[in-house]
Design a protein around this motif. Structure first.
Motif, PDB file in Angstrom:
ATOM      1  N   LEU A   1      41.529  -1.097  34.142  1.00 46.86           N
ATOM      2  CA  LEU A   1      41.327  -0.454  32.839  1.00 46.86           C
ATOM      3  C   LEU A   1      42.560  -0.595  31.951  1.00 46.86           C
TER       4      LEU A   1
ATOM      5  N   LYS B   1      38.086   5.993  24.230  1.00 43.32           N
ATOM      6  CA  LYS B   1      38.047   6.002  25.678  1.00 43.32           C
ATOM      7  C   LYS B   1      36.922   6.896  26.191  1.00 43.32           C
ATOM      8  N   VAL B   2      36.773   8.049  25.584  1.00 39.42           N
ATOM      9  CA  VAL B   2      35.711   8.965  26.006  1.00 39.42           C
ATOM     10  C   VAL B   2      34.351   8.336  25.746  1.00 39.42           C
TER      11      VAL B   2
ATOM     12  N   ALA C   1      33.764   5.717  28.319  1.00 37.58           N
ATOM     13  CA  ALA C   1      33.524   6.343  29.623  1.00 37.58           C
ATOM     14  C   ALA C   1      32.103   6.888  29.719  1.00 37.58           C
TER      15      ALA C   1
ATOM     16  N   ALA D   1      33.682   4.257  38.837  1.00 36.80           N
ATOM     17  CA  ALA D   1      33.633   4.238  37.368  1.00 36.80           C
ATOM     18  C   ALA D   1      33.312   5.616  36.808  1.00 36.80           C
TER      19      ALA D   1
ATOM     20  N   ARG E   1      36.316   7.934  37.112  1.00 30.38           N
ATOM     21  CA  ARG E   1      37.306   7.647  36.079  1.00 30.38           C
ATOM     22  C   ARG E   1      36.839   8.127  34.714  1.00 30.38           C
ATOM     23  N   ALA E   2      35.546   8.064  34.449  1.00 32.90           N
ATOM     24  CA  ALA E   2      35.017   8.528  33.171  1.00 32.90           C
ATOM     25  C   ALA E   2      35.220  10.029  33.008  1.00 32.90           C
TER      26      ALA E   2
ATOM     27  N   TYR F   1      38.741  10.712  32.160  1.00 37.50           N
ATOM     28  CA  TYR F   1      39.016  10.503  30.737  1.00 37.50           C
ATOM     29  C   TYR F   1      38.627  11.739  29.927  1.00 37.50           C
TER      30      TYR F   1
END
Length: 404
Positions: free
Chosen positions: A197, A243-244, A247, A310, A313-314, A317
């Motif tokens: 990322l 980013k949000v 995500a 994934a 990580r979302a 974020y």
């Protein structure tokens, strides 16, 4: 003159080989080293003469003698001697030259290490499961696919319960397998995801730089800029809201792909497909639904590994966006509020009755939560160890005393 030559030979014998070549190059450097500070001294420049002729002329006019004053001193100016070593050159001399060469990109080595350990982990699980199928319960489809599916479900901590150990030996192995898979492999793979990322973010930042050769576009009425929407120019990073958004897009994409495969491959209805997809990517895994076909378990072995990382990580974020918003609010309040007498007394570390620029910066950083009192005290103690003379500063001649 004899005394100068003796001092030069003694200094040459006490200096490293890298500095000896500089000492023999020009006698003015020898005089500078013998009389610190040696970065600046009074000297009449002769731009047309070479280094050797200037040294010979200096010896005749006793300019290289310690304590000697050059002629026409009233016309001289304070300047940096051309033969004095530059700061970069002095740093190169003081650094050891036997340091190992820097390795390649640490992120790439992390990816290779994670891939190798993942293959070893899966190979061990497949070998143990395939050779001890009687010690595990559950519907069987294909030995290799079932073993791979069992390893991925275990490592991702989903735990459907459709495949479970039965014997004491299998349960002990499963305990070890879970601890290694979750506590080591999964954390390592999370580091790989962070690296990928960050690499993607750097590529986006590089691709959205303003082209300096085309300034007419900015003056031709192009008010909207994708670069300003994607990149926070002040902080030099992607905007948190982008980013949000990415995500959340990844979360819905993983859930959608899983639901489609469950509907068409596992023959579940739309509600159960969506239900099992959400329970899988969030690693809940109640166990009332699971993958039962060979194609479904083969898909799950790849999909679960990617989607769980994934989605995790979302959600991270989302947490970072909330924390970043709070930090911005605190920073804005700290920078815009008026300073009081209590602030002056608290920021006056040296007890001088006034606040210097460095004290003001330290105080504001402490208010923002960037550093703590313990960090400041550790840095001050380290400075005091270097400042043995209690002069309040660290000079270059002092640093060179331990190296020459």
């Amino acid at each position: 003159m004899v005394m100068v030559m003796e001092e030069e030979s003694f200094l040459t014998s006490q200096t490293p080989p890298q500095l000896q070549s500089l000492l023999h190059h020009d006698c003015s450097l020898t005089h500078a080293l013998l009389n610190p500070p040696f970065l600046f001294h009074q000297h009449i420049q002769n731009h047309s003469s070479s280094s050797s002729s200037s040294c010979a002329h200096a010896s005749e006019s006793s300019a290289c003698q310690p304590g000697g004053s050059p002629p026409h001193a009233h016309n001289s100016k304070i300047h940096r001697c051309k033969t004095a070593p530059a700061m970069a050159a002095m740093r190169d001399l003081l650094k050891p030259h036997n340091l190992p060469k820097p390795t390649s990109d640490p992120g790439a080595s992390l990816v290779r290490q994670a891939t190798l350990l993942l293959l070893l982990y899966l190979s061990l699980g497949i070998l143990i499961y395939s050779s001890n199928r009687d010690h595990f319960s559950g519907a069987e489809t294909h030995p290799i696919v079932d073993a791979l599916y069992f390893c991925i479900v275990t490592m991702c901590t989903i735990g459907y319960g459709d495949i479970a150990p039965l014997s004491p030996q299998a349960k002990l192995f499963d305990c070890f397998f879970v601890l290694v898979g979750f506590g080591f492999i999964h954390i390592l793979l999370s580091g790989v995801v962070n690296y990928v990322l960050d690499l993607q973010e750097n590529m986006i930042l590089t691709g959205t730089r303003v082209d300096p050769q085309k300034p007419e576009k900015r003056k031709a009425g192009f008010s909207f800029s994708a670069r300003n929407f994607i990149v926070d120019v002040v902080k030099g990073r992607m905007r948190i809201r982008l980013k949000v958004g990415l995500a959340l897009g990844v979360v819905f994409l993983c859930i959608g792909i899983g639901a489609l495969v469950l509907y068409f491959v596992e023959r579940l209805d739309w509600i159960d497909s969506l239900y099992l997809s959400v329970m899988s990517v969030t690693t809940v895994g109640y166990g009332d639904r699971a993958f039962k076909t060979t194609a479904g378990r083969l898909f799950a072995s790849i999909w679960l590994l990617l989607s769980t990382l994934a989605v995790a990580r979302a959600f991270l974020y989302l947490a970072e966006a909330r924390i970043d918003k709070r930090h911005r609010r605190v920073t804005k309040w700290v920078l815009h509020r008026d300073i009081t007498v209590e602030d002056l007394l608290a920021a006056d570390i040296n007890h001088t009755g006034f606040i210097s620029k460095s004290e003001y910066i330290i105080y504001k950083l402490k208010e923002m939560g960037k550093i703590g009192e313990k960090d400041v005290m550790q840095i001050c103690n380290q400075f005091n160890k270097l400042d043995r003379n209690n002069s309040g500063k660290i000079t270059l001649p002092y640093l060179l005393e331990d190296h020459l």
